[in-house]
Design an enzyme around this catalytic site. Structure first.
Site, PDB file in Angstrom:
ATOM      1  N   TRP A   1       0.837  -1.201   0.000  1.00  0.00           N
ATOM      2  CA  TRP A   1       0.000   0.000   0.000  1.00  0.00           C
ATOM      3  C   TRP A   1       0.869   1.247   0.000  1.00  0.00           C
ATOM      4  CZ3 TRP A   1      -0.662   4.273   3.156  1.00  0.00           C
ATOM      5  CH2 TRP A   1      -1.808   5.026   2.926  1.00  0.00           C
ATOM      6  N   HIS A   2       1.997   1.150   0.723  1.00  0.00           N
ATOM      7  CA  HIS A   2       2.857   2.323   0.814  1.00  0.00           C
ATOM      8  C   HIS A   2       3.666   2.576  -0.447  1.00  0.00           C
ATOM      9  CE1 HIS A   2       1.934   2.192   5.120  1.00  0.00           C
ATOM     10  NE2 HIS A   2       2.240   3.466   5.095  1.00  0.00           N
ATOM     11  N   GLY A   3       3.880   1.556  -1.231  1.00  0.00           N
ATOM     12  CA  GLY A   3       4.651   1.797  -2.448  1.00  0.00           C
ATOM     13  C   GLY A   3       4.833   0.540  -3.267  1.00  0.00           C
TER      14      GLY A   3
END
Lengths: 401, 470
Positions: free
Chosen positions: B317-319
């Site tokens: 989700w973060h990257g």
């Protein structure tokens, strides 16, 4: 009570939020340049569907708004004062301030000798080509290279910062060798200054240039080197000149970035000829009445390095009407400016080009047309590896002619 | 549009406040309309080309929700299709490049397309999934008015970086909220503090982190640690600063947005850290992934699998890069370890030791997070633990320590609940001076910080918030 406090606070905030756009709307047109930042302020972007679609309108408007906020210069000056005097940062606005001279904050990265060798060769080949071309036109080509202030004062960098001393030494050596290999006569003024004892007073503590004493020492060294090449030229000796320290505050390029807030005693010096060599001056093709030293009207007014010859011009011609003397073409960066006030006195015609601005002819066309006896390139060492501007010596004119 | 921009602070914000508060408070739908229009302008400002993605998501989820509420036939299939559509949209914009890039690296002859990432897509997609799921579960009714749902998903204070909202909490405020000068003053003060966290602290600390993470062969052990610690602080002040601004703006407009941070760096374990850091994301994964997978109420093997899935997804989700995957797995391993192996032992250790344990692990975690590649992760971590190409110390470390000493000194107490302690102490004092400081102090300080932040904004190149990329 608290209720009124809240309302007063909110009213104050809203007033500020509204005052800034109102002030911008009223005064944004007043300034187009940021003097202390030495740049043009952003222009109001044109609104178009494409710029809204790709977001560039928002980015450009942000730049414009930041540049034209009311009181911007005052606020930034205040911020600089806080950074300098309250927070006492070692580097403010990219200038190293905790040294005896103002120096640029340099990257910690360095280029290798191989990288310099790779870059030097094509540039040196161009200089070799123009040198041969000048000789073909009956003249002589010389390149005088100067250490920039950060190189001259490399010992003054704080230990924890990278002065790039070793790198500068390597870069200068490699460049000199490449020019030599290309058949160009190169005079390294760094060595000249070393032989003279590396006097601190030759360079400004607040500007990236030398000062007039450094320029005069270079002038004498150049004329000595020309004499060694059998050029018989009149020389302005110390006896011919009064060195006058101006009373005006001197804003150097480095202190300018600090809103002239760094305390210093630097003053501009000019060399007043006791028996001045008369000249007729042409700037960019037009007759000019500008003096050699453009001085402020009052003593309290600040002055800058631009006082020498009035700054950079694309083309300046000084005619002394002494046909027995040779003609010279000088091109290069702003290090030429202070030297020009001295060198012109040794020649009949002095043509001065700054190829960063001059686009009418290419250098070789200029040489072919005026056929100067001597062509002198003057650059500081931060420009040695620049193939554009005054490094573009073997190219057609910028307008394609 | 960034909160830390001149156009937002002195253009968008006064415009939205004037339009909003000039309408009568009783005309709630009018005020909501103002917020909706300005929210869409806010989003389109960075490039109107990607506005249709947001609008499509809003309208699509509004329509889907009408079809999945309890009692409707075939709603399960529609719900699953809706979730799939949201995930597919997120996947297309965020992970296509990563996926194809990896296939290309494996030798497949594929061209990796350049796909522009719509800002805040991870946030508004998660809000949409939560909304759809809550309607499907019957927790909340489906919203009939598409404008209200669009406002929920596009609400400008939290659109780009959260906190991640739940419609069940947001919807009542659309009709029942009440703006007051007390709330607005508190919100405005919090906004000013948030801006200062971002502009005065995070951006300065980011300079150190950027230098350390890009120093290559110059990297020393000291610079690696300084860079990692600076990034740890930068990320906190950047993200929590944005959250403060979002919550502050929400309060000005009468909304109560959920808290996202609770002094995460006072945590004494990795598990506690995640109960304090980006809380709305943690709660989202708990409610919409972990518990539906079975949560804790299953066999240990399944629990481990659930944790692994949640943290793999958290990383992704973060990257869309392997270092984020590794970062997620790192926390999966830590949380599993604390849950099943050393958690009980850890609790018996003195508090300072537990605190140090958590901080070191958190700092290491951020190295995974900040690095541009797996190779850089290895380089930074090996440098931190003694194998630095530049040795132990260099002038560069000294320079950054001297240049940013004030930010480093200020950042540490600012990351700890010192403000709360001072406020509590003042509240216990009975005198008028204490009361005056309590009332006036934050406002005066907030106003001063706003001024100083604006000056720094004028003097520095514009920098976007870190969490924009997510």
């Amino acid at each position: 009570m608290e209720k009124w406090m809240n309302r007063a606070f909110l009213a104050l905030l809203l007033a500020v939020l509204l005052a800034v756009p109102a002030g911008t709307a009223l005064w944004s047109h007043r300034e187009t340049t940021a003097y202390y930042e030495n740049r043009t302020l952003a222009e109001l972007p044109d609104l178009s569907w494409e710029s809204l679609r790709d977001g560039s309108y928002g980015t450009d408007l942000e730049s414009w708004y930041s540049d034209h906020a009311p009181g911007r210069t005052t606020l930034l000056e205040l911020d600089t004062a806080v950074q300098l005097n309250v927070l006492r940062r070692p580097v403010v606005n990219d200038v190293v301030v905790n040294a005896p001279a103002l120096l640029p904050k340099l990257d910690f990265d360095e280029y290798t000798e191989e990288a310099y060798q790779y870059s030097a060769q094509p540039i040196a080949e161009d200089f070799g080509a123009i040198s041969a071309f000048v000789e073909g036109c009956g003249g002589q080509f010389y390149y005088a290279g100067f250490p920039e202030q950060r190189v001259y004062f490399e010992d003054l960098f704080p230990d924890y910062l990278n002065s790039h001393a070793q790198e500068a030494e390597t870069a200068d050596r490699v460049f000199a060798q490449a020019l030599s290999d290309a058949g160009v006569t190169f005079w390294d003024m760094r060595q000249v200054y070393e032989e003279l004892g590396h006097p601190a007073e030759y360079y400004s503590t607040v500007d990236h240039h030398y000062n007039y004493y450094g320029a005069y020492a270079a002038y004498r060294a150049i004329l000595e080197k020309l004499a060694a090449q059998d050029w018989d030229l009149p020389v302005l000796t110390e006896a011919d000149i009064d060195f006058v320290e101006l009373p005006n505050p001197y804003i150097g390029s480095r202190n300018r970035k600090l809103y002239n807030l760094w305390p210093n005693t630097d003053r501009a010096v000019i060399g007043v000829q006791k028996d001045p060599v008369a000249y007729t001056r042409w700037d960019n093709g037009a007759l000019s009445d500008k003096p050699l030293f453009v001085l402020p009207a009052e003593d309290y007014m600040p002055t800058t390095y631009n006082l020498y010859m009035g700054g950079d011009f694309a083309e300046t011609v000084l005619e002394t009407d002494r046909p027995e003397l040779p003609d010279v073409l000088i091109f290069g960066d702003s290090f030429t400016n202070a030297l020009e006030t001295l060198l012109y006195a040794s020649f009949d015609e002095t043509h001065i080009l700054d190829l960063r601005h001059y686009t009418e002819k290419s250098l070789k066309d200029y040489v072919a047309e005026y056929r100067p006896d001597i062509v002198l390139c003057i650059q500081n060492d931060t420009f040695y590896y620049t193939a554009t501007g005054n490094g573009a010596v073997w190219e057609d004119a910028a307008d394609g002619t | 549009m960034s909160f830390g921009s001149m156009v937002f602070l002195f253009g968008f914000l006064p415009a939205v406040l004037l339009c909003y508060f000039l309408l009568p408070a009783r005309w709630r739908s009018g005020r909501n309309g103002v917020l909706l229009v300005f929210s869409l302008i806010f989003y389109a400002w960075g490039g109107a080309a990607l506005l249709p993605v947001l609008l499509l998501s809003c309208l699509g989820n509004w329509l889907l929700a009408l079809l999945v509420f309890p009692g409707r036939r075939g709603r399960k299939g529609i719900y699953l299709a809706g979730i799939l559509a949201n995930v597919a949209m997120l996947g297309y914009y965020k992970y296509t490049g990563f996926l194809l890039g990896n296939l290309q690296a494996l030798g497949l002859d594929i061209t990796v397309p350049s796909i522009a990432l719509p800002a805040g897509i991870s946030f508004f997609t998660f809000q949409a999934i939560a909304y759809l799921t809550d309607v499907y579960r019957g927790t909340i009714p489906a919203e009939k008015n598409p404008a209200r749902l669009t406002l929920f998903m596009a609400f400008f204070p939290q659109l780009l970086q959260g906190p991640i909202l739940r419609y069940g909490e947001f919807a009542p405020a659309l009709t029942d909220r009440r703006e007051s000068s007390a709330e607005a003053a508190a919100g405005a003060t919090r906004f000013c503090f948030g801006l200062a966290k971002k502009v005065l602290l995070a951006d300065a600390l980011g300079t150190i982190a950027d230098a350390a993470f890009s120093s290559g062969d110059r990297l020393t052990m000291s610079l690696a640690w300084l860079g990692a610690v600076a990034y740890t602080l930068q990320l906190y002040f950047d993200f929590s600063g944005y959250t403060d601004m979002a919550i502050g703006l929400g309060r000005v407009l009468g909304f109560s947005l959920p808290e996202n941070f609770n002094y995460p760096y006072v945590a004494r374990s990795a598990s506690e850290f995640w109960r304090r850091w980006h809380m709305t994301l943690s709660f989202w994964f708990r409610d919409y992934v972990y518990i539906p997978l079975g949560g804790n109420r299953c066999a240990r093997g399944r629990q481990l699998l659930n944790l692994l899935a949640v943290w793999l997804l958290t990383g992704l989700w973060h990257g869309s890069a392997w270092n984020f995957v590794l970062w997620g797995l790192y926390y999966a391993a830590l949380l599993m370890g604390e849950k099943f192996l050393w958690g009980k032992g850890l609790e018996k250790l003195p508090a300072p030791v537990r605190h140090a344990y958590a901080l070191v692990l958190i700092v290491i975690g951020w190295v995974f997070f900040r690095s541009g590649s797996l190779a850089q992760v290895g380089q930074m971590l090996s440098a931190m633990f003694g194998a630095a190409p530049g040795g132990l110390w260099s002038g560069e470390t000294t320079y950054y320590l001297l240049q940013f000493r004030w930010e480093l000194l200020l950042a540490i107490p600012a990351a700890l609940p010192v403000k709360c302690a001072v406020e509590n102490w003042l509240r216990k004092q009975s005198g008028l001076p204490a009361r005056a400081v309590l009332v006036l102090g934050p406002k005066a300080l907030g106003f001063a910080l706003l001024g100083w932040s604006v000056v720094r904004l004028l003097s520095s190149t514009f920098r976007s918030f870190l969490y924009f990329q997510f």
